[in-house]
Write a protein that holds these residues in place. Structure first.
Motif: not given
Length: 288
Positions: A69-72, A80-81, A176-178, A210-213
């Motif tokens: 969570r700190a890295i995020a 999503a990412a 990417r999200a899928s 890039e994770v973008r639903p």
């Protein structure tokens, strides 16, 4: 799909996308590589540089949820990412394969939407079913089968999408999200493999991680029959079939695009009439 140190690949790609100014760090001029340095990510995340380097290199395999969570937060990842980061780091197992069969009830619902384009898309961005309006909207493409293949491999896409670069980036982020939800789906792997070989543009965007639903957005098309048309897009998740979405377009009431949508409906009716005259249905055969 990627093999080896996928977590490290993801972290490198995401820190390359964050400028120092984005996180309140001084800009000290040109850098050898874009984005944040490893020590800067470690500083922002409140951990030692050595620990972060070992994590990125794959030598540290057991980060805690607090560390992730700190890295995020340091990398400014959205929900999503962040979920994708947790799946990679904690070896969270996603579903093996996404369903591709469309339920009859969903087909009836979609076909009943006679005034708007509607279609069902699978996890690999395959068009699993479409009503007449949707088929007419995408009539300029050689094949209306997979949205990624259409965008990256059909030359018509650059005429059809008013902002092709944006459409391409959103489509790749959606895939990417899928892939995060279905990390072992063979169909997604085949789509990624084909496009990686045939489209340098896809390869470059895929490497950005890039994770973008995609759930909704406004789109601007150039249709060969109705001209410029601006539509609002909504992707409704099919809860009974994970990975599937019912995609629906609509236009602002009273707008020029609403008039264009009416014209699109007339064109789809004409095409259906011509098709029925050319290939008349047999007794008892359903005609949409």
């Amino acid at each position: 799909m990627e093999i080896g140190n996928e977590l490290g690949d993801y972290l490198r790609a995401r820190r390359a996308a964050v400028a120092p100014a984005d996180v309140g760090l001084p800009d000290d001029g040109p850098r050898r590589v874009p984005g944040l340095r490893r020590d800067e990510v470690a500083l922002l995340a409140g951990m030692s540089t050595d620990y972060y380097i070992r994590l990125e290199q794959g030598r540290e395999r057991h980060p805690s949820e607090q560390v992730l969570r700190a890295i995020a937060g340091a990398l400014r990842l959205d929900d999503a990412a962040t979920a994708h980061l947790f799946r990679l780091a904690l070896s969270v197992v996603g579903m093996v394969a996404a369903p591709t069969a469309v339920a009859p009830e969903l087909l009836r619902l979609m076909d009943g939407m006679r005034d708007v384009p509607a279609f069902v898309v699978g996890a690999a961005q395959d068009v699993l079913a479409a009503n007449a309006m949707a088929r007419e909207l995408y009539c300029g493409f050689a094949r209306y089968d997979n949205l990624l293949r259409m965008i990256f491999l059909d030359p018509f896409a650059r005429e059809f999408y008013a902002d092709w670069d944006h459409a391409a980036r959103i489509a790749v982020g959606n895939l990417r999200a899928s892939s995060s939800q279905f990390p072992r789906d063979e169909r997604i792997e085949r789509v990624v493999g084909e496009l990686s070989v045939r489209s340098p543009a896809f390869t470059g965007l895929w490497a950005r991680y890039e994770v973008r639903p995609r759930t909704h957005e406004d789109k601007h098309f150039r249709h060969p029959g109705v001209g410029e048309i601006r539509l609002h897009f909504e992707a409704l998740a099919v809860t009974s079939a994970p990975g599937q979405h019912l995609s629906v377009y609509s236009a602002e009431p009273g707008s020029a695009s609403a008039d264009a949508l009416i014209l699109l409906g007339r064109l789809s009716e004409r095409e259906a009439t011509l098709a029925n005259q050319t290939h008349p249905a047999e007794d008892g055969e359903f005609r949409s």
